[in-house]
Scaffold this motif. Sequence first.
Motif, PDB file in Angstrom:
ATOM      1  N   LEU A  34       0.820  -1.208   0.000  1.00  0.00           N
ATOM      2  CA  LEU A  34       0.000   0.000   0.000  1.00  0.00           C
ATOM      3  C   LEU A  34       0.851   1.254   0.000  1.00  0.00           C
ATOM      4  CD1 LEU A  34      -2.800  -1.016   2.542  1.00  0.00           C
ATOM      5  CD2 LEU A  34      -2.867  -1.136   0.042  1.00  0.00           C
ATOM      6  N   LEU A  35       1.957   1.232   0.727  1.00  0.00           N
ATOM      7  CA  LEU A  35       2.817   2.407   0.787  1.00  0.00           C
ATOM      8  C   LEU A  35       3.483   2.708  -0.547  1.00  0.00           C
ATOM      9  CD1 LEU A  35       4.609   2.029   4.250  1.00  0.00           C
ATOM     10  CD2 LEU A  35       2.880   3.708   3.608  1.00  0.00           C
ATOM     11  N   GLY A  36       3.595   1.704  -1.390  1.00  0.00           N
ATOM     12  CA  GLY A  36       4.236   1.899  -2.691  1.00  0.00           C
ATOM     13  C   GLY A  36       3.331   2.490  -3.745  1.00  0.00           C
ATOM     14  N   LEU A  37       2.053   2.693  -3.419  1.00  0.00           N
ATOM     15  CA  LEU A  37       1.108   3.206  -4.404  1.00  0.00           C
ATOM     16  C   LEU A  37       1.231   4.715  -4.564  1.00  0.00           C
ATOM     17  CD1 LEU A  37      -2.120   1.210  -3.429  1.00  0.00           C
ATOM     18  CD2 LEU A  37      -0.360   0.610  -5.116  1.00  0.00           C
ATOM     19  N   SER A  38       0.886   5.192  -5.743  1.00  0.00           N
ATOM     20  CA  SER A  38       0.811   6.629  -5.967  1.00  0.00           C
ATOM     21  C   SER A  38      -0.371   7.198  -5.193  1.00  0.00           C
ATOM     22  CB  SER A  38       0.621   6.920  -7.460  1.00  0.00           C
ATOM     23  OG  SER A  38      -0.655   6.456  -7.890  1.00  0.00           O
ATOM     24  N   GLN A  39      -0.378   8.508  -5.042  1.00  0.00           N
ATOM     25  CA  GLN A  39      -1.478   9.151  -4.324  1.00  0.00           C
ATOM     26  C   GLN A  39      -2.802   8.876  -5.023  1.00  0.00           C
ATOM     27  OE1 GLN A  39      -0.976  13.345  -3.719  1.00  0.00           O
ATOM     28  NE2 GLN A  39      -2.825  13.557  -2.502  1.00  0.00           N
ATOM     29  N   ALA A  40      -2.801   8.896  -6.344  1.00  0.00           N
ATOM     30  CA  ALA A  40      -4.036   8.684  -7.096  1.00  0.00           C
ATOM     31  C   ALA A  40      -4.579   7.270  -6.879  1.00  0.00           C
ATOM     32  CB  ALA A  40      -3.796   8.927  -8.581  1.00  0.00           C
ATOM     33  N   GLU A  41      -3.683   6.267  -6.936  1.00  0.00           N
ATOM     34  CA  GLU A  41      -4.139   4.897  -6.727  1.00  0.00           C
ATOM     35  C   GLU A  41      -4.562   4.677  -5.276  1.00  0.00           C
ATOM     36  OE1 GLU A  41      -2.228   1.533  -8.298  1.00  0.00           O
ATOM     37  OE2 GLU A  41      -1.921   2.387 -10.286  1.00  0.00           O
ATOM     38  N   GLY A  42      -3.840   5.299  -4.362  1.00  0.00           N
ATOM     39  CA  GLY A  42      -4.209   5.181  -2.960  1.00  0.00           C
ATOM     40  C   GLY A  42      -5.603   5.718  -2.697  1.00  0.00           C
ATOM     41  N   GLN A  43      -5.919   6.846  -3.297  1.00  0.00           N
ATOM     42  CA  GLN A  43      -7.235   7.438  -3.115  1.00  0.00           C
ATOM     43  C   GLN A  43      -8.327   6.528  -3.665  1.00  0.00           C
ATOM     44  OE1 GLN A  43      -6.850  11.286  -4.979  1.00  0.00           O
ATOM     45  NE2 GLN A  43      -6.110  12.270  -3.101  1.00  0.00           N
ATOM     46  N   GLY A  44      -7.990   5.769  -4.704  1.00  0.00           N
ATOM     47  CA  GLY A  44      -8.970   4.880  -5.289  1.00  0.00           C
ATOM     48  C   GLY A  44      -9.225   3.628  -4.470  1.00  0.00           C
ATOM     49  N   LEU A  45      -8.285   3.314  -3.559  1.00  0.00           N
ATOM     50  CA  LEU A  45      -8.376   2.069  -2.796  1.00  0.00           C
ATOM     51  C   LEU A  45      -8.641   2.267  -1.307  1.00  0.00           C
ATOM     52  CD1 LEU A  45      -7.992  -1.037  -2.566  1.00  0.00           C
ATOM     53  CD2 LEU A  45      -5.535  -0.577  -2.265  1.00  0.00           C
ATOM     54  N   PHE A  46      -8.014   3.261  -0.709  1.00  0.00           N
ATOM     55  CA  PHE A  46      -7.998   3.358   0.751  1.00  0.00           C
ATOM     56  C   PHE A  46      -9.397   3.459   1.362  1.00  0.00           C
ATOM     57  CE2 PHE A  46      -3.431   5.274   0.870  1.00  0.00           C
ATOM     58  CZ  PHE A  46      -2.945   4.053   0.432  1.00  0.00           C
ATOM     59  N   SER A  47     -10.321   4.102   0.667  1.00  0.00           N
ATOM     60  CA  SER A  47     -11.671   4.245   1.211  1.00  0.00           C
ATOM     61  C   SER A  47     -12.407   2.911   1.287  1.00  0.00           C
ATOM     62  CB  SER A  47     -12.483   5.228   0.354  1.00  0.00           C
ATOM     63  OG  SER A  47     -12.644   4.724  -0.968  1.00  0.00           O
ATOM     64  N   LYS A  48     -11.893   1.893   0.590  1.00  0.00           N
ATOM     65  CA  LYS A  48     -12.522   0.562   0.596  1.00  0.00           C
ATOM     66  C   LYS A  48     -11.927  -0.354   1.663  1.00  0.00           C
ATOM     67  CE  LYS A  48     -14.812   1.599  -3.199  1.00  0.00           C
ATOM     68  NZ  LYS A  48     -14.199   2.926  -3.542  1.00  0.00           N
ATOM     69  N   LEU A  49     -10.909   0.136   2.388  1.00  0.00           N
ATOM     70  CA  LEU A  49     -10.210  -0.688   3.360  1.00  0.00           C
ATOM     71  C   LEU A  49     -10.822  -0.558   4.756  1.00  0.00           C
ATOM     72  CD1 LEU A  49      -6.502   0.127   2.366  1.00  0.00           C
ATOM     73  CD2 LEU A  49      -7.919  -1.783   1.568  1.00  0.00           C
ATOM     74  N   GLU A  50     -10.783  -1.654   5.494  1.00  0.00           N
ATOM     75  CA  GLU A  50     -11.240  -1.667   6.883  1.00  0.00           C
ATOM     76  C   GLU A  50     -10.121  -2.223   7.760  1.00  0.00           C
ATOM     77  OE1 GLU A  50     -14.521  -3.929   9.764  1.00  0.00           O
ATOM     78  OE2 GLU A  50     -14.278  -4.527   7.660  1.00  0.00           O
ATOM     79  N   LEU A  51      -9.697  -1.467   8.770  1.00  0.00           N
ATOM     80  CA  LEU A  51      -8.654  -1.934   9.672  1.00  0.00           C
ATOM     81  C   LEU A  51      -9.229  -2.946  10.652  1.00  0.00           C
ATOM     82  CD1 LEU A  51      -5.660  -1.570  10.578  1.00  0.00           C
ATOM     83  CD2 LEU A  51      -6.524   0.030  12.302  1.00  0.00           C
TER      84      LEU A  51
END
Length: 253
Positions: free
Chosen positions: A29-46
């Motif tokens: 996850l840390l290796g992703l670009s800001q754009a890709e992170g924005q597309g994924l992070f909202s779908k994650l649950e800790l």
Amino acid sequence: MTRRPGLSLTSPQSSVNDGNGNAIQNEILLGLSQAEGQGLFSKLELVRLKVPHLLHETGDALKSLYFVNSGMISILSVFPDGKSVEVGLVGKEGIIGVPLLVGFRTAATRAMSQIDATAFRVDGETLMALLPRLPSLQRRLQQYSQIFTMEIGHVAACNRLHEVDERLARWLLMCADRVQSNELPLTQEFLAQMLGTRRSSVTVAAGILQKAGMIAYNRGDVKIIDRRKLEQAACECYGLMQRQVTRWREDSE
């Protein structure tokens, strides 16, 4: 403890969170670009995975993929008579749920927390729908899948060919790399299960390493005292895996 080279194909950033204030430490996850992170992070649950949390059993339907964020998850091969042996370790360099990436929906192994862990969980179908729009994530997941397959092969050969003390040294090094700590909360009973051997054999092996000043063991806690000596005591599998991942990391740059 300094991060050992060759464990990841990512270039981790720092101070990244999922948008809810949860720090992201998973290297994919840390290796992703800001754009890709924005597309994924909202779908994650800790989620928090206390020992011995079972993520899936052999034969279970796989519904979610987990980006391990801290701690360590053990992957075990389970036999019909109930016996099991560890074939893989996953820390914040990796994921749980690799079969989902190629369309398989059933677990072939058992996955359970070995050291208290956290992970970012994402629904499998949601992730697969997102991947065509996240090419960097897709590539990193494919790279990790290859690394994990390579490690499983080495661990299987190691369990068959090498002495218990060599395997124990290799396994402790792999654990320390994944949790980035020289102090590991591990009992001899658990070590025996992970190495697929008798508890008495682990007692002897741990005694050899402790007498040589490489580790200290006391009441379920193992502390690495001299890492250099422990690396020398480990079988060649540890170095082979490290060097292979280093070569792949260079290939991907």
